[in-house]
Design an enzyme around this catalytic site. Structure first.
Site, PDB file in Angstrom:
ATOM      1  N   SER A 209      22.482   7.362 -38.592  1.00  0.00           N
ATOM      2  CA  SER A 209      23.643   7.400 -37.694  1.00  0.00           C
ATOM      3  C   SER A 209      23.967   5.997 -37.183  1.00  0.00           C
ATOM      4  O   SER A 209      25.135   5.585 -37.161  1.00  0.00           O
ATOM      5  CB  SER A 209      23.356   8.309 -36.496  1.00  0.00           C
ATOM      6  OG  SER A 209      23.064   9.614 -36.925  1.00  0.00           O
TER       7      SER A 209
ATOM      8  N   ARG B  58      24.296   3.151 -28.822  1.00  0.00           N
ATOM      9  CA  ARG B  58      23.738   4.442 -28.391  1.00  0.00           C
ATOM     10  C   ARG B  58      24.792   5.270 -27.653  1.00  0.00           C
ATOM     11  O   ARG B  58      24.806   6.500 -27.749  1.00  0.00           O
ATOM     12  CB  ARG B  58      22.459   4.274 -27.559  1.00  0.00           C
ATOM     13  CG  ARG B  58      21.741   5.616 -27.302  1.00  0.00           C
ATOM     14  CD  ARG B  58      20.292   5.468 -26.880  1.00  0.00           C
ATOM     15  NE  ARG B  58      19.451   4.982 -27.941  1.00  0.00           N
ATOM     16  CZ  ARG B  58      18.940   5.739 -28.917  1.00  0.00           C
ATOM     17  NH1 ARG B  58      19.170   7.047 -28.944  1.00  0.00           N
ATOM     18  NH2 ARG B  58      18.198   5.204 -29.850  1.00  0.00           N
TER      19      ARG B  58
ATOM     20  N   HIS C  47      26.821   6.695 -30.286  1.00  0.00           N
ATOM     21  CA  HIS C  47      26.000   7.726 -30.946  1.00  0.00           C
ATOM     22  C   HIS C  47      26.054   9.054 -30.186  1.00  0.00           C
ATOM     23  O   HIS C  47      26.108  10.125 -30.798  1.00  0.00           O
ATOM     24  CB  HIS C  47      24.558   7.203 -31.037  1.00  0.00           C
ATOM     25  CG  HIS C  47      23.583   8.156 -31.638  1.00  0.00           C
ATOM     26  ND1 HIS C  47      22.618   8.799 -30.892  1.00  0.00           N
ATOM     27  CD2 HIS C  47      23.418   8.591 -32.908  1.00  0.00           C
ATOM     28  CE1 HIS C  47      21.911   9.581 -31.691  1.00  0.00           C
ATOM     29  NE2 HIS C  47      22.372   9.475 -32.911  1.00  0.00           N
TER      30      HIS C  47
END
Lengths: 205, 205
Positions: free
Chosen positions: A10, A33, A36
């Site tokens: 990812s 992040r 994400h």
């Protein structure tokens, strides 16, 4: 597929799609992040970092500070194994009965009263606010009254009323901060920022 | 400003900015609450509702079903007062030790093992999945094996690997569902959808 493999893949996709996008050095892990956890590339532009806030946060986490959230959801989203390993105490006073009582008596939001309660915690404190603009306003008030001296504030409330203004006030303050400009943010975003810093210190589990 | 006033004003802003956007009748509250929690208008296009899923969910909640989430964060975000009032039991088995042990033994994700554990719950069950595509895949497998017959599934995992595919599989199934097409979603989105349905039954507190 192993969850750690999925996460790795990812992040590779996120990096590839960010392409030549310029991110402030040292903030890349945090920005990625957040993307994400939201699949929202707007955060590559929205996130604002005050000078040295990332090493300041890392240092605070390394030494086991208090970490105060405005929602139980943000608290839930922060990695317990990582926080425990570092001796970080995560607090959220939003569901505290005394806090609810004080909020009612004084006609303020529970979020604001919860921040006042957190300001009384002994020891150094990082705040992660993902929901309530009144939590930021209450915190800034506590700072002005010298009731608390936060190490840093992650200010990423989401919404349509007073949200942009509260984040601008935090941005304009001298408090080390990470802010999501505009309307976007959330408890998930606050937790993701905390986790990015935690995982830069202790291994992801 | 009173939090309920802020929320009311926020929903007015969302309605105004949606303008003439066509939403499926009966789904407006859900779409708006998802936008409210994310400040992301993409959800006006992303959310897919299977036929009658909203009255099916309302009916399940009215009669106090089990509500299973894949993350503690989604569980935290669902209104406890509303759920308690209706006798809804919210479960999340992701942190269950036996589940972790089983996942390890069989080389599957904890999210998948947690869904298998939930499938064994007695009584009718709604699933709200905001994080793990493997939770959706595990649930579809349990349905094929007739281990569980979900009343409805809120399938809004977020991410970059297997996420779109898992949501398409759910969309193509006969299980009543709400799905966020594409990469976007999250525990906050799953909780917001549950709350929108809960607040259509019991007053927001």
């Amino acid at each position: 597929m192993d969850p750690m493999e999925i996460e790795k893949k990812s992040f590779q996709i996120i990096s590839r799609e960010l392409g030549n996008k310029k991110l402030m050095p040292g903030t890349e892990d945090i920005v990625k992040r957040v993307i994400h956890c939201s699949a929202d590339f707007d955060y590559a532009d929205n996130l604002v970092f005050s000078e040295n806030v990332v090493p300041i946060l890392r240092n605070a986490f390394l030494h086991g500070c208090n970490l105060v959230t405005d929602t139980m959801m943000a608290k839930s989203g922060i990695s317990k194994p990582a926080a425990e390993k570092l001796g970080i105490n995560i607090h959220c006073f939003i569901a505290d009965k005394e806090v609810a009582q004080k909020a009612k008596e004084r006609g303020i939001t529970r979020a604001a009263a919860a921040i006042e309660r957190a300001a009384a915690l002994p020891g150094p404190c990082v705040f992660a606010i993902g929901n309530a603009p009144t939590a930021i306003l209450s915190l800034l008030q506590c700072v002005r009254e010298e009731k608390v001296d936060p190490i840093a504030v992650i200010g990423v409330p989401v919404g349509f009323v007073n949200v942009i203004e509260s984040k601008e006030m935090l941005s304009n303050s001298k408090i080390p901060h990470i802010v999501a400009r505009g309307r976007k943010g959330g408890s998930n975003i606050a937790a993701a920022i905390c986790n990015a810093v935690l995982y830069s210190i202790v291994q992801r589990v």
